[in-house]
Enzyme design. Structure first.
Site, PDB file in Angstrom:
ATOM      1  N   LYS A 244       0.759  -1.184  -0.009  1.00  0.00           N
ATOM      2  CA  LYS A 244       0.102   0.155   0.101  1.00  0.00           C
ATOM      3  C   LYS A 244       0.828   1.298  -0.062  1.00  0.00           C
ATOM      4  O   LYS A 244       0.455   2.348  -0.673  1.00  0.00           O
ATOM      5  CB  LYS A 244      -0.714   0.087   1.051  1.00  0.00           C
ATOM      6  CG  LYS A 244      -1.925  -1.228   0.995  1.00  0.00           C
ATOM      7  CD  LYS A 244      -3.183  -1.114   1.584  1.00  0.00           C
ATOM      8  CE  LYS A 244      -4.156  -2.179   1.379  1.00  0.00           C
ATOM      9  NZ  LYS A 244      -3.582  -3.570   1.571  1.00  0.00           N
TER      10      LYS A 244
HETATM   11  C1  LIG Z   1      -4.480  -4.766   0.803  1.00  0.00           C
HETATM   12  C2  LIG Z   1      -3.598  -5.943   0.852  1.00  0.00           C
HETATM   13  C3  LIG Z   1      -3.790  -7.046  -0.210  1.00  0.00           C
HETATM   14  C4  LIG Z   1      -5.030  -6.801  -0.953  1.00  0.00           C
HETATM   15  O1  LIG Z   1      -4.885  -5.997  -2.028  1.00  0.00           O
HETATM   16  P1  LIG Z   1      -6.516  -5.270  -2.760  1.00  0.00           P
HETATM   17  O2  LIG Z   1      -5.895  -4.270  -3.865  1.00  0.00           O
HETATM   18  O3  LIG Z   1      -7.237  -4.912  -1.774  1.00  0.00           O
HETATM   19  O4  LIG Z   1      -6.962  -6.265  -3.848  1.00  0.00           O
HETATM   20  C5  LIG Z   1      -3.209  -8.139  -0.381  1.00  0.00           C
HETATM   21  N1  LIG Z   1      -2.201  -8.159   0.451  1.00  0.00           N
HETATM   22  C6  LIG Z   1      -1.714  -7.068   1.321  1.00  0.00           C
HETATM   23  C7  LIG Z   1      -0.596  -7.438   2.236  1.00  0.00           C
HETATM   24  C8  LIG Z   1      -2.520  -6.051   1.509  1.00  0.00           C
HETATM   25  O5  LIG Z   1      -2.081  -5.037   2.546  1.00  0.00           O
END
Ligand SMILES: *Cc1c(COP(=O)(O)O)cnc(C)c1O
Length: 467
Positions: A112
């Site tokens: 993120k």
């Molecule tokens: C947010 C997240 C996901 C999922 O990603 P999306 O964009 O919601 O599909 C997968 N793995 C981790 C570690 C995350 O923080």
């Protein structure tokens, strides 16, 4: 560059407009009015560039003339300067035709950061240009909150309040949020569940005078800028493994369908991506959709990969809009039906189009632990539970013709010490810059899940920050 709503009842906006608006006024999501393209020669011209430079050139296609190219390049340079790996998003080869792309070298050790670090700087720039301020409000069950706080801390034009469900995030995740020392950051531990936190955020956005007074803004994954800011790493990985002269495949562990939508967007722009795998844990609504056209909501069950414990993948609406040939009325009707019945009626033809490209895979906790163990035993690689699901999916559904496949590594294994210990007996150490996380002082307030009290806390915080 202009953006339209997937539901067709909101005015088109430019990039700064969609950045600040988040959700469109008609409840839809913003998408580009026309998709920009990357030709084979465009892709060749990106070869060998430092990641931040590549990112700014790809993002420029979405920002258009709204932000000068040099400013955007500086924003990207600053966004990725603090990452713990000089390549920003390095590829690690696991097998003859299988790589992971490590997207977790940012300040909070999850992918993120890749988008959030850019997003907060874009906010600061756009707000300064309009001489405005904004209050970011976010609800989190873990990774989003810490990435948003790290990105917004100390930004001139922003204040941020993050709601987390008290006692229901992991200790690493909570400490990453509550130990950030910056005057414009506040954490509230809500006496309730993640859903309560999300409902409070929705209620604040629905309170028009309050929203106006504070200049409320959102950084959740429905914000188009977050999707755009993730497209560059798909471009970078594809180029590194042979694009435009060779096709590649990606496997993405998925919750809200945001990350994998960015991969789809790269493909839509012309990156030769032949195969897209969507990994789920036992909350498998997307796999059920892809295998049986069964997009029906079931209760969320906790798993070892909590960031994928989601039943309604909000970004799916953007793909649905494309699958329905950009018919906004049909998209709005399908979403209304989904909300009222808990089951999305996707027409057969659209479903077949989705299946032609996306392949769903589900792995439960036992399978996830087994995959972590296997990866460590066979090659010494430590994959966190989310990453392990993506890698297992790539192995289970190998791309035809043995094309290079890249599995997104979405979190650092040190973020999930309990699962890693359970699978391998090893507790991965936190990187040096976070090594003292458990000694840092935490700061947060506790509040009941009550709109009036949360809004009062937001007001006090925004006023202090603006003074
Ligand atoms: C947010 C997240 C996901 C999922 O990603 P999306 O964009 O919601 O599909 C997968 N793995 C981790 C570690 C995350 O923080």
């Amino acid at each position: 560059m202009r953006y339209i709503s997937t539901r067709g009842q909101a005015p088109a906006r430019d990039f700064p407009g969609v950045l600040l608006a988040g959700l469109a006024e008609d409840g839809g999501l913003f998408v580009p009015e026309t998709w920009p393209s990357l030709s084979a020669s465009d892709l060749r011209a990106l070869r060998g560039l430092p990641y931040a430079e590549l990112a700014s050139r790809v993002l420029h296609l979405f920002v258009g003339t709204a932000i000068p190219a040099e400013t955007l390049a500086a924003i990207c340079r600053q966004a990725y300067a603090g990452f713990g790996h000089p390549a920003v998003a390095p590829l690690v080869q696991l097998d003859a035709a299988l790589w992971t792309q490590e997207l977790f070298h940012g300040p909070t050790l999850a992918f993120k950061d890749m988008a959030m670090q850019v997003l907060a700087r874009l906010f600061d720039h756009v707000l300064a240009a309009q001489d405005r301020r904004a209050s970011i409000i976010a609800a989190t069950s873990g990774d989003t909150g810490s990435a948003a706080i790290e990105a917004c801390a100390g930004r001139e034009r922003l204040s941020i309040v993050v709601l987390h469900p008290r006692g229901r995030t992991s200790e690493v995740q909570r400490r990453q949020m509550t130990t950030v020392r910056a005057g414009n950051v506040a954490n509230i531990a809500v006496e309730g569940s993640f859903d309560d936190c999300q409902d409070l955020v929705k209620a604040m956005f629905a309170d028009a005078p309050f929203r106006q007074e504070l200049g409320l803004a959102a950084v959740n994954s429905i914000n188009w800028a977050r999707i755009a800011a993730k497209i560059p790493y798909y471009v970078a990985a594809a180029i590194a493994l042979g694009a435009p002269d060779r096709e590649v495949a990606f496997s993405v562990p998925t919750g809200n369908f945001g990350n994998v939508l960015s991969a789809w967007a790269a493909r839509r722009m012309g990156v030769p991506i032949a195969w897209l795998i969507v990994g789920s844990n036992r909350n498998d609504i997307l796999s059920r959709f892809l295998t049986a056209n069964d997009m029906s909501v079931r209760p969320v069950e906790p798993s070892l990969s909590p960031s994928m414990d989601i039943q309604v993948s909000s970004n799916f609406e953007r793909l649905l809009f494309e699958l329905l040939d950009r018919d906004a009325a049909a998209t709005a009707a399908t979403m209304a039906g989904f909300r009222s019945s808990g089951r999305m009626a996707v027409p057969e033809a659209a479903w077949h189009r989705a299946r032609g490209l996306f392949h769903g895979f589900t792995l439960d906790d036992a399978g996830t632990l087994a995959e972590i163990r296997r990866l460590y035993r066979d090659g010494g690689y430590l994959a966190d539970p989310h990453t392990a699901i993506g890698i297992a999916a790539a192995r289970a559904l190998p791309c035809p013709h043995g094309l290079p496949t890249i599995a997104a590594a979405t979190a650092h294994p040190a973020k999930f010490p309990d699962a890693m210990r359970q699978a391998t007996g090893i507790t991965p150490p936190l990187p040096p810059r976070l090594a003292d996380l458990y000694e840092r002082t935490e700061s947060f307030t506790v509040a009941p899940a009550d709109l009036g009290q949360i809004e009062a806390a937001m007001r006090a915080h925004a006023r202090r920050n603006a003074a």
